[in-house]
Write a protein that holds these residues in place. Sequence first.
Motif, PDB file in Angstrom:
ATOM      1  N   ARG A 146      -2.154   1.759   4.808  1.00  9.01           N
ATOM      2  CA  ARG A 146      -3.402   2.466   5.137  1.00  9.01           C
ATOM      3  C   ARG A 146      -3.668   2.404   6.643  1.00  9.01           C
ATOM      4  NH1 ARG A 146      -5.380  -0.339   0.750  1.00  9.01           N
ATOM      5  NH2 ARG A 146      -6.897  -1.552   1.940  1.00  9.01           N
ATOM      6  N   SER A 147      -3.402   1.254   7.236  1.00  7.10           N
ATOM      7  CA  SER A 147      -3.575   1.114   8.691  1.00  7.10           C
ATOM      8  C   SER A 147      -2.599   2.045   9.425  1.00  7.10           C
ATOM      9  CB  SER A 147      -3.305  -0.330   9.134  1.00  7.10           C
ATOM     10  OG  SER A 147      -4.179  -1.245   8.498  1.00  7.10           O
ATOM     11  N   LEU A 148      -1.350   2.067   8.960  1.00  8.80           N
ATOM     12  CA  LEU A 148      -0.324   2.894   9.604  1.00  8.80           C
ATOM     13  C   LEU A 148      -0.709   4.366   9.533  1.00  8.80           C
ATOM     14  CD1 LEU A 148       2.862   1.112   8.204  1.00  8.80           C
ATOM     15  CD2 LEU A 148       2.050   1.065  10.584  1.00  8.80           C
ATOM     16  N   ASP A 149      -1.219   4.755   8.391  1.00 10.79           N
ATOM     17  CA  ASP A 149      -1.618   6.135   8.198  1.00 10.79           C
ATOM     18  C   ASP A 149      -2.689   6.542   9.216  1.00 10.79           C
ATOM     19  OD1 ASP A 149      -1.217   8.421   6.603  1.00 10.79           O
ATOM     20  OD2 ASP A 149      -3.212   8.102   5.718  1.00 10.79           O
ATOM     21  N   ARG A 150      -3.672   5.665   9.411  1.00 12.10           N
ATOM     22  CA  ARG A 150      -4.768   5.952  10.354  1.00 12.10           C
ATOM     23  C   ARG A 150      -4.251   6.092  11.781  1.00 12.10           C
ATOM     24  NH1 ARG A 150      -7.769   7.269  13.526  1.00 12.10           N
ATOM     25  NH2 ARG A 150     -10.013   6.966  13.777  1.00 12.10           N
ATOM     26  N   MET A 151      -3.136   5.408  12.073  1.00 12.76           N
ATOM     27  CA  MET A 151      -2.593   5.409  13.428  1.00 12.76           C
ATOM     28  C   MET A 151      -1.408   6.374  13.587  1.00 12.76           C
ATOM     29  SD  MET A 151      -4.689   3.391  14.876  1.00 12.76           S
ATOM     30  CE  MET A 151      -3.956   3.174  16.503  1.00 12.76           C
ATOM     31  N   CYS A 152      -1.231   7.281  12.608  1.00 13.73           N
ATOM     32  CA  CYS A 152      -0.121   8.258  12.647  1.00 13.73           C
ATOM     33  C   CYS A 152       1.229   7.579  12.786  1.00 13.73           C
ATOM     34  CB  CYS A 152      -0.289   9.249  13.799  1.00 13.73           C
ATOM     35  SG  CYS A 152      -1.587  10.425  13.526  1.00 13.73           S
ATOM     36  N   MET A 153       1.401   6.492  12.046  1.00 10.60           N
ATOM     37  CA  MET A 153       2.662   5.752  12.089  1.00 10.60           C
ATOM     38  C   MET A 153       3.319   5.849  10.710  1.00 10.60           C
ATOM     39  SD  MET A 153       1.086   2.624  14.329  1.00 10.60           S
ATOM     40  CE  MET A 153       2.532   1.564  14.431  1.00 10.60           C
ATOM     41  N   PRO A 154       4.656   5.746  10.653  1.00 14.55           N
ATOM     42  CA  PRO A 154       5.343   5.977   9.374  1.00 14.55           C
ATOM     43  C   PRO A 154       5.103   4.856   8.359  1.00 14.55           C
ATOM     44  CG  PRO A 154       6.900   5.280  11.058  1.00 14.55           C
ATOM     45  CD  PRO A 154       5.586   5.454  11.759  1.00 14.55           C
ATOM     46  N   GLN A 155       4.920   5.244   7.118  1.00 13.66           N
ATOM     47  CA  GLN A 155       4.729   4.282   6.025  1.00 13.66           C
ATOM     48  C   GLN A 155       6.030   3.515   5.796  1.00 13.66           C
ATOM     49  OE1 GLN A 155       1.740   4.911   3.401  1.00 13.66           O
ATOM     50  NE2 GLN A 155       1.001   5.270   5.460  1.00 13.66           N
ATOM     51  N   ILE A 156       5.870   2.344   5.200  1.00 10.12           N
ATOM     52  CA  ILE A 156       7.063   1.570   4.840  1.00 10.12           C
ATOM     53  C   ILE A 156       6.979   1.301   3.338  1.00 10.12           C
ATOM     54  CG2 ILE A 156       6.002  -0.644   5.546  1.00 10.12           C
ATOM     55  CD1 ILE A 156       8.915  -1.299   6.609  1.00 10.12           C
ATOM     56  N   SER A 157       8.117   1.319   2.664  1.00  6.84           N
ATOM     57  CA  SER A 157       8.089   1.159   1.207  1.00  6.84           C
ATOM     58  C   SER A 157       7.768  -0.286   0.847  1.00  6.84           C
ATOM     59  CB  SER A 157       9.433   1.556   0.594  1.00  6.84           C
ATOM     60  OG  SER A 157      10.402   0.576   0.884  1.00  6.84           O
ATOM     61  N   GLU A 158       7.164  -0.449  -0.332  1.00  6.68           N
ATOM     62  CA  GLU A 158       6.851  -1.803  -0.800  1.00  6.68           C
ATOM     63  C   GLU A 158       8.134  -2.611  -0.939  1.00  6.68           C
ATOM     64  OE1 GLU A 158       3.783  -2.556  -3.959  1.00  6.68           O
ATOM     65  OE2 GLU A 158       5.431  -3.616  -4.917  1.00  6.68           O
ATOM     66  N   GLU A 159       9.177  -1.956  -1.383  1.00 10.54           N
ATOM     67  CA  GLU A 159      10.444  -2.666  -1.587  1.00 10.54           C
ATOM     68  C   GLU A 159      10.986  -3.208  -0.259  1.00 10.54           C
ATOM     69  OE1 GLU A 159      13.782  -0.540  -3.136  1.00 10.54           O
ATOM     70  OE2 GLU A 159      14.820  -2.460  -3.408  1.00 10.54           O
ATOM     71  N   ALA A 160      11.020  -2.359   0.765  1.00  6.91           N
ATOM     72  CA  ALA A 160      11.544  -2.806   2.065  1.00  6.91           C
ATOM     73  C   ALA A 160      10.678  -3.931   2.621  1.00  6.91           C
ATOM     74  CB  ALA A 160      11.597  -1.639   3.047  1.00  6.91           C
ATOM     75  N   PHE A 161       9.366  -3.793   2.473  1.00  6.33           N
ATOM     76  CA  PHE A 161       8.417  -4.776   3.016  1.00  6.33           C
ATOM     77  C   PHE A 161       8.608  -6.123   2.317  1.00  6.33           C
ATOM     78  CE2 PHE A 161       4.190  -6.781   3.158  1.00  6.33           C
ATOM     79  CZ  PHE A 161       3.735  -6.501   4.441  1.00  6.33           C
ATOM     80  N   ILE A 162       8.575  -6.104   1.005  1.00  7.30           N
ATOM     81  CA  ILE A 162       8.587  -7.374   0.275  1.00  7.30           C
ATOM     82  C   ILE A 162       9.984  -7.990   0.229  1.00  7.30           C
ATOM     83  CG2 ILE A 162       8.182  -8.459  -1.990  1.00  7.30           C
ATOM     84  CD1 ILE A 162       5.687  -6.734  -2.214  1.00  7.30           C
ATOM     85  N   GLN A 163      11.003  -7.177   0.026  1.00 10.30           N
ATOM     86  CA  GLN A 163      12.351  -7.762  -0.090  1.00 10.30           C
ATOM     87  C   GLN A 163      12.839  -8.322   1.244  1.00 10.30           C
ATOM     88  OE1 GLN A 163      13.591  -8.517  -2.929  1.00 10.30           O
ATOM     89  NE2 GLN A 163      12.043  -7.377  -4.058  1.00 10.30           N
ATOM     90  N   SER A 164      12.496  -7.659   2.347  1.00 10.63           N
ATOM     91  CA  SER A 164      12.928  -8.207   3.640  1.00 10.63           C
ATOM     92  C   SER A 164      12.152  -9.483   3.947  1.00 10.63           C
ATOM     93  CB  SER A 164      12.788  -7.173   4.762  1.00 10.63           C
ATOM     94  OG  SER A 164      11.445  -6.827   4.976  1.00 10.63           O
ATOM     95  N   LEU A 165      10.869  -9.503   3.578  1.00  8.03           N
ATOM     96  CA  LEU A 165      10.055 -10.700   3.779  1.00  8.03           C
ATOM     97  C   LEU A 165      10.596 -11.864   2.946  1.00  8.03           C
ATOM     98  CD1 LEU A 165       7.572 -12.247   4.742  1.00  8.03           C
ATOM     99  CD2 LEU A 165       6.279 -11.184   2.906  1.00  8.03           C
ATOM    100  N   ARG A 166      10.917 -11.540   1.725  1.00  3.18           N
ATOM    101  CA  ARG A 166      11.438 -12.556   0.816  1.00  3.18           C
ATOM    102  C   ARG A 166      12.735 -13.173   1.369  1.00  3.18           C
ATOM    103  NH1 ARG A 166      11.898 -13.083  -5.145  1.00  3.18           N
ATOM    104  NH2 ARG A 166      13.759 -14.335  -5.325  1.00  3.18           N
TER     105      ARG A 166
END
Length: 357
Positions: A100-120
Motif C-alpha cells: 500500500r505504501s509502494l502504491d502511494r509512492m508510484c513504486m512497483p509492488q512486490i509479491s508476498e512470496e518474494a517478500f516472505i520467502q527471501s526474508l525467511r
Amino acid sequence: MTTLTTSIPVQRIAKSRIKEVDFNNLEFGKYIADHMVVADFKDGKWHEPAIFPYGDMLMSPAMLSLHYGQAVFEGMKAFFMNDGNINIFRPQKHHARFNRSLDRMCMPQISEEAFIQSLRALIELDKDWIPTSEGSSFYIRPFMFAYEARLGVKVADHFKFIIINSPVAAYQAKPYRLKVEDTYVRTAEGGTGFAKCAGNYGGAFYPTQIAREEGFDQILWTDHKEHKYIDEVGMMNVMFVINGKLVTPKLTTAILDGITRDTILTLAKDMGVTVEERKVSIDEIEAGLKDGSVTEAFGTGTAAVVAPIAVIKIKGNDLIIPEAGPDSFQLRVKKKLNDIRMGVEPDKHGWNYIIHV
Ligand SMILES: *Cc1c(COP(=O)(O)O)cnc(C)c1O
C-alpha cells in the motif's frame, strides 16, 4: 506454520562479524546482521532476489530517491520462541502494508512470496544473530528505493528492494511527556501519512526537535485543519483507556495503519474490553484527565509494543496520567501479546510465522 524451503542464491560472508556484537548492550539499530536480501526492479520487472554479505553499495549522486523521495520501508520483528523455533510476527500483514505504501509512492509492488520467502531464507542464514535475552528481538527492515540515476523529476524505472536485520534489546523508555502540536503537521489528509515512506520522517524531525528543546519527549500530532483531533504520537499510534474502554483515533489517510495497533485492538476484544475507533479530541482528553475518566494513555508500535505516556501539556497545564500498574490494560495486553509470540498462549489469529529450526 510452513514447510516451504527456499532456493535463493546466497553469497556468504567470508568472515562473520557476530563477534563484534555486545549482546548485553544492544543499542537499537547499531549492529546489522551479516547478510542482506537484494532484488532489482528493472526493465519493467522484478529480477530474482539474492542474498549477499551486508555492506556498502555503489550509488549515483543522481539516484532519484535522493532527490525526489521515492523510498518506502517496513519495520517488523522475529523472536526465538520458548520451544527454540523462530517466529516472524505477522509478515503477511507487513507485506500488505508495504505494497500500500509502494502504491502511494508510484513504486512497483512486490509479491508476498518474494517478500516472505527471501526474508525467511535471510533469517535462517543469520539466525545466530537473533538475541535470546528476555524481551529482545531481531528487528527486520525491508525497504525499497528508486535507484535510477537521472536528474529530471520523474517516477523511476529502476528500484532496489533490500532487507537488513538488526538484533535489538527489550524496549525500555521512560514514560513520555507530550507536546500537543498546534503549529506543524506530520502529514495532512490526502497526503502520505498512511504510507511508511521516508519523507514522513524527514518532515517530522524539525517539529520534534523544537518539542525536545522545550522539554518534551514526543509530539502528540493533531489534525492539519484545526489541530483539534488527535492523529498519532511521535511515530506511533496512540490509545487511551477512557471509562474502561479502549479508545483510539479512527484510521484516516493521515494515520499510519499500525500492525501493533491492529494486534492490540484485536486482543482487547478477546479480553472483553470495549474498543472504540473514532475521532478523539484534545478537549475530550483534557476533560477526561481532569475528571479522572482517562486512566491510561500509550503509544503502540513494533519497536516498543506499548510506550506509556506520563504527561500531556494542554493549554499550558501539565496533565498527569497515573503510572501504569500491573493490572493496567497496557501491561496486561503487552503480556498477552508476548505470550502468544513465545508460544505460551495459543495463536488463535494465526499471527506467528514459524520457522522450525
Ligand atoms: C511504523 C509506524 C507506526 C507503528 O506501526 P507498527 O506496524 O505498529 O509498527 C505508527 N505510526 C507511524 C507514523 C509509523 O511510521
